[in-house]
Enzyme design. Sequence first.
Site, mmCIF file in Angstrom:
data_model
loop_
_atom_site.group_PDB
_atom_site.id
_atom_site.type_symbol
_atom_site.label_atom_id
_atom_site.label_comp_id
_atom_site.label_asym_id
_atom_site.label_seq_id
_atom_site.Cartn_x
_atom_site.Cartn_y
_atom_site.Cartn_z
ATOM 1 N N ASN A 6 20.426 71.879 -20.323
ATOM 2 C CA ASN A 6 20.349 70.519 -20.772
ATOM 3 C C ASN A 6 21.391 69.877 -20.909
ATOM 4 O OD1 ASN A 6 19.474 68.195 -21.828
ATOM 5 N ND2 ASN A 6 18.680 69.204 -23.894
ATOM 6 N N TRP A 7 22.017 69.099 -19.934
ATOM 7 C CA TRP A 7 23.269 68.293 -19.881
ATOM 8 C C TRP A 7 23.089 67.219 -20.997
ATOM 9 C CZ3 TRP A 7 25.164 67.789 -13.881
ATOM 10 C CH2 TRP A 7 25.402 69.191 -13.389
ATOM 11 N N LYS A 8 22.092 66.820 -21.251
ATOM 12 C CA LYS A 8 22.334 65.588 -22.074
ATOM 13 C C LYS A 8 22.885 64.494 -21.611
ATOM 14 C CE LYS A 8 21.578 68.761 -26.118
ATOM 15 N NZ LYS A 8 21.475 69.368 -27.371
ATOM 16 N N HIS A 90 12.033 66.889 -27.063
ATOM 17 C CA HIS A 90 13.371 67.581 -27.436
ATOM 18 C C HIS A 90 13.585 66.743 -28.774
ATOM 19 C CE1 HIS A 90 17.629 68.230 -28.044
ATOM 20 N NE2 HIS A 90 17.544 69.295 -27.287
ATOM 21 N N GLU A 92 16.330 65.604 -30.351
ATOM 22 C CA GLU A 92 17.021 64.599 -30.289
ATOM 23 C C GLU A 92 16.275 63.188 -30.105
ATOM 24 O OE1 GLU A 92 20.104 66.036 -27.888
ATOM 25 O OE2 GLU A 92 20.721 67.469 -29.290
ATOM 26 N N GLU A 162 13.151 75.677 -30.398
ATOM 27 C CA GLU A 162 14.388 75.113 -30.579
ATOM 28 C C GLU A 162 14.470 74.595 -31.979
ATOM 29 O OE1 GLU A 162 16.646 73.924 -26.769
ATOM 30 O OE2 GLU A 162 15.903 71.778 -27.701
ATOM 31 N N GLY A 168 23.314 72.601 -31.228
ATOM 32 C CA GLY A 168 24.567 72.072 -31.138
ATOM 33 C C GLY A 168 25.335 72.524 -32.530
ATOM 34 N N SER A 208 22.532 76.504 -29.543
ATOM 35 C CA SER A 208 23.569 77.455 -29.603
ATOM 36 C C SER A 208 23.430 78.725 -28.873
ATOM 37 C CB SER A 208 24.025 77.505 -30.937
ATOM 38 O OG SER A 208 24.340 76.250 -31.590
ATOM 39 N N GLY A 230 25.288 72.952 -25.001
ATOM 40 C CA GLY A 230 26.649 73.099 -24.862
ATOM 41 C C GLY A 230 27.200 73.951 -23.676
HETATM 42 P P1 PGA Z 1 22.800 73.446 -27.714
HETATM 43 O O1 PGA Z 1 21.575 72.624 -27.281
HETATM 44 O O2 PGA Z 1 22.638 74.773 -26.734
HETATM 45 O O3 PGA Z 1 24.056 72.921 -27.490
HETATM 46 O O4 PGA Z 1 22.519 74.049 -29.111
HETATM 47 C C1 PGA Z 1 20.159 73.127 -26.882
HETATM 48 C C2 PGA Z 1 19.499 71.906 -26.596
HETATM 49 O O5 PGA Z 1 19.507 70.948 -27.270
HETATM 50 O O6 PGA Z 1 18.274 72.201 -25.805
#
Ligand code: PGA
Length: 249
Positions: A6-8, A90, A92, A162, A168, A208, A230
């Site tokens: 997931n490059w966001k 997600h 976010e 998640e 993150g 993470s 990340g």
């Molecule tokens: P992260 O993000 O690996 O940076 O914790 C995972 C995600 O949001 O899908």
Amino acid sequence: MIIAGNWKMNFDMESAQTFIDQIVQYPNWKSTVILCVPYPLIYPLSTLISKPHLYMGAQNCHDKLSGAYTGEVSSTLLSSVGCEYVILGHSERREYFHETDKLVYQKILSALNSGLKPIYCCGENLQERENNTYISTIQQQLEQSILLLSSEQIQNIAIAYEPVWAIGTGHTASSDQAQEVHRFIRQQLTDKYGVFIGQKIPLLYGGSCNPKNANDLFSMPDIDGGLIGGASLKVEDFISLIQIADKVK
Ligand code: PGA
């Protein structure tokens, strides 16, 4: 196993191309690898990824198939530009764009109608973890979305657990904490759809996840891969995660 990056909201055309150039040179792997990239990168990258088991994904879509929704992107369009997966729900999106379970469910239906495979995200926040109410949070999220799907529809879904407190932050759930929730999700699926279908639905861990902790997480019986934020931005880390997934199962 599935490794979904997931490059966001990261990378531009040039850095994305450098990433792809490196990844396509790597010898073939057996896991399913999905790159969920910002919208404008989907089409150009889809033309560059002629490699087995490598697919393009999006990070969101609108719940309607077309119409006057300025600035939005439909699942139909995604499907027509080489996209095969879409992350939905997600945390976010839930937090910054106020997406509710009801809306996420509508988006899942839209994605399925367009032939996309949704990667549905669920997970509790820190308070729910500390109050020990995380299982009921997950249950509620599932009941208002994927457990409403038919047996046919559910077979095109992957689920990512998640925990919001792990995204993150560098605080990964332990493999036992992740397995407990994955086991619970698996049980919900088998109760509703039967063992045959329930066992087949991929359950990914996200939060993470990196080359240091992936081996322990991916070795758990109900963890079928990872949704990687990340660590999906560093090609060496991402390739290590694919190697670990290939080795573990
Ligand atoms: P992260 O993000 O690996 O940076 O914790 C995972 C995600 O949001 O899908």
